[in-house]
Design a protein around this motif. Structure first.
Motif, PDB file in Angstrom:
ATOM      1  N   ASN A  34      14.272 -20.881  32.782  1.00  0.00           N
ATOM      2  CA  ASN A  34      15.724 -20.971  32.911  1.00  0.00           C
ATOM      3  C   ASN A  34      16.298 -20.946  31.502  1.00  0.00           C
ATOM      4  N   GLU A  74      25.316 -24.754  30.962  1.00  0.00           N
ATOM      5  CA  GLU A  74      25.341 -23.745  32.018  1.00  0.00           C
ATOM      6  C   GLU A  74      24.043 -22.931  32.057  1.00  0.00           C
ATOM      7  N   ASN A  75      23.427 -22.893  33.227  1.00  0.00           N
ATOM      8  CA  ASN A  75      22.238 -22.062  33.441  1.00  0.00           C
ATOM      9  C   ASN A  75      22.720 -20.622  33.584  1.00  0.00           C
ATOM     10  N   GLU A  91      17.713 -16.775  34.925  1.00  0.00           N
ATOM     11  CA  GLU A  91      16.403 -17.220  35.410  1.00  0.00           C
ATOM     12  C   GLU A  91      15.453 -16.050  35.301  1.00  0.00           C
ATOM     13  N   ASP A 148      20.778 -13.442  37.363  1.00  0.00           N
ATOM     14  CA  ASP A 148      21.878 -14.396  37.409  1.00  0.00           C
ATOM     15  C   ASP A 148      21.463 -15.502  38.377  1.00  0.00           C
ATOM     16  N   PRO A 149      21.491 -16.781  37.966  1.00  0.00           N
ATOM     17  CA  PRO A 149      21.018 -17.853  38.848  1.00  0.00           C
ATOM     18  C   PRO A 149      21.891 -18.066  40.086  1.00  0.00           C
ATOM     19  N   GLU A 150      23.141 -17.667  40.035  1.00  0.00           N
ATOM     20  CA  GLU A 150      24.039 -17.853  41.175  1.00  0.00           C
ATOM     21  C   GLU A 150      23.948 -16.715  42.182  1.00  0.00           C
ATOM     22  N   THR A 151      23.923 -15.481  41.693  1.00  0.00           N
ATOM     23  CA  THR A 151      23.971 -14.323  42.595  1.00  0.00           C
ATOM     24  C   THR A 151      22.603 -13.698  42.835  1.00  0.00           C
TER      25      THR A 151
END
Length: 181
Positions: free
Chosen positions: A20, A26-27, A30, A46-49
């Protein structure tokens, strides 16, 4: 993303290498290294999408001679590459190469004695790297914090020069993974 001068790379505990990348709290990325491949292959998402943002691929099977190309997955543009120095047998040293093929910085392990002790006596001595420009200017450093179960690096790019942080941050992940620190 990639607007700061300090970043943190945290390796996660699992089979294979997973990382990470943090910018502040803010991460931002990944990554997981694909295991059992003849050539190294990393994807940074992107860790969110989950969208792939960057990819790294070795240009050869031989790790010693490989150059690890870093590509922006959205545009397909080559950001640069990481290449192990021929003289890095006892002390890790890597060239950071820009998209045009010019060496823009060198990532050098902190010292010969510490390098020899790490490889022959104990792996408990944290890694530390200096980032230097082609003329010897200090661009920043990468320092490992000792943790018993995973690697954790702080990247400080508040030195004298301008360097693409994507090249340094992603390069740090590549260096850790191929060295199996």
């Amino acid at each position: 993303m990639f607007d700061a001068s300090r970043y943190e790379v945290r390796q996660k505990l699992r089979i294979g290498n997973k990382y990470n990348v943090y910018e502040g709290d803010e991460n931002i990325l990944e990554s997981a290294q694909k295991k059992f491949r003849l050539k190294e292959d990393f994807r940074f998402n992107d860790p969110e999408t989950g969208e792939e943002r960057f990819r790294v691929k070795a240009d050869s099977v031989l790790d010693v001679a490989a150059s690890y190309d870093i590509v922006d997955s959205r545009t397909g543009d080559r950001i640069g590459s990481v290449k192990r120095s021929v003289k890095s047998f006892f002390k890790h040293e890597y060239a950071l190469v820009d998209a045009s093929g010019s060496v823009v910085a060198t990532v050098k392990e902190d010292g010969w004695l510490r390098a020899i002790l790490r490889r022959n006596l104990t792996t408990l001595i944290p890694f530390s790297y200096d980032i230097e420009g082609p003329s010897g200017e200090h661009f920043g450093d990468v320092s490992e914090k000792f943790t018993p179960v995973r690697d954790k690096y702080t990247i400080d790019l508040s030195g004298d020069g301008q360097l693409d942080p994507r090249l340094v941050v992603i390069g740090t992940v590549v260096i850790d993974a191929i060295e199996e620190n």
